[in-house]
Design a protein around this motif. Structure first.
Motif, PDB file in Angstrom:
ATOM      1  N   LYS A  64       0.836  -1.203   0.000  1.00 38.23           N
ATOM      2  CA  LYS A  64       0.000   0.000   0.000  1.00 38.23           C
ATOM      3  C   LYS A  64       0.870   1.252   0.000  1.00 38.23           C
ATOM      4  N   THR A  65       2.104   1.136   0.528  1.00 35.06           N
ATOM      5  CA  THR A  65       3.064   2.236   0.558  1.00 35.06           C
ATOM      6  C   THR A  65       4.442   1.669   0.267  1.00 35.06           C
ATOM      7  N   VAL A  66       5.192   2.343  -0.594  1.00 32.91           N
ATOM      8  CA  VAL A  66       6.559   1.936  -0.908  1.00 32.91           C
ATOM      9  C   VAL A  66       7.463   3.153  -0.744  1.00 32.91           C
ATOM     10  N   VAL A  67       8.531   2.991   0.035  1.00 35.38           N
ATOM     11  CA  VAL A  67       9.570   4.006   0.147  1.00 35.38           C
ATOM     12  C   VAL A  67      10.789   3.421  -0.548  1.00 35.38           C
TER      13      VAL A  67
ATOM     14  N   CYS B  86       7.324  -0.667 -12.448  1.00 31.65           N
ATOM     15  CA  CYS B  86       6.360  -1.338 -11.573  1.00 31.65           C
ATOM     16  C   CYS B  86       5.706  -0.326 -10.634  1.00 31.65           C
ATOM     17  N   LEU B  87       6.515   0.537 -10.010  1.00 26.04           N
ATOM     18  CA  LEU B  87       5.960   1.539  -9.091  1.00 26.04           C
ATOM     19  C   LEU B  87       5.047   2.510  -9.832  1.00 26.04           C
ATOM     20  N   ALA B  88       5.398   2.854 -11.065  1.00 27.60           N
ATOM     21  CA  ALA B  88       4.558   3.755 -11.864  1.00 27.60           C
ATOM     22  C   ALA B  88       3.200   3.121 -12.153  1.00 27.60           C
ATOM     23  N   GLU B  89       3.154   1.805 -12.283  1.00 21.21           N
ATOM     24  CA  GLU B  89       1.889   1.105 -12.509  1.00 21.21           C
ATOM     25  C   GLU B  89       1.069   1.001 -11.219  1.00 21.21           C
ATOM     26  N   LEU B  90       1.759   0.899 -10.084  1.00 22.31           N
ATOM     27  CA  LEU B  90       1.056   0.726  -8.806  1.00 22.31           C
ATOM     28  C   LEU B  90       0.459   2.022  -8.268  1.00 22.31           C
ATOM     29  N   THR B  91       1.086   3.147  -8.559  1.00 24.85           N
ATOM     30  CA  THR B  91       0.637   4.423  -7.990  1.00 24.85           C
ATOM     31  C   THR B  91      -0.824   4.731  -8.337  1.00 24.85           C
TER      32      THR B  91
END
Length: 122
Positions: A33-36, A59-64
């Motif tokens: 739910k949160t990635v740093v 991957c992070l761009a798809e999850l946001t």
């Protein structure tokens, strides 16, 4: 050349994560739910060693947009998401990598402490 971490020849260095590691990270990130993110996966400045870092950035761009809060911390990480062309898709970007981690850790940052002291003595 992709080589398993335990098969890197003596005197050589691993400069990126391989496709199996990229997939493992992506699979784990899908549940977050949160990635740093603080620190690239390899020497992304050299195209030959950028696949791992760019794979995680994508991957992070798809999850946001799916509701995951993506926080990118540190100058190298910021440069990585910019190189990947996905910086604008992240929730938050900060060039203060080490300071950001210390803040999350609950430490008092010297600059904030100095401001607090100046307000008290004013």
């Amino acid at each position: 050349q992709v080589v398993a971490a335990d098969a890197i020849p003596e005197g050589w260095m691993g400069l990126d994560i391989g496709p199996d590691s990229v997939k493992s990270f992506q699979d784990a990130l899908k549940e977050c739910k949160t990635v740093v993110w603080n620190g690239p996966m390899g020497v992304f400045e050299m195209d030959a060693f950028a696949k791992g870092t760019l794979g995680i950035a994508d991957c992070l761009a798809e999850l946001t947009p799916k509701g995951c809060i993506t926080i990118i911390g540190g100058g190298d990480s910021v440069a990585a998401v910019e190189k990947a062309g996905v910086a604008e898709k992240m929730s938050h970007i900060s060039t203060g990598g080490g300071a950001s981690l210390e803040l999350l850790e609950g430490k008092v940052l010297p600059g904030v402490a100095a401001l607090d002291e100046s307000l008290v003595t004013a």
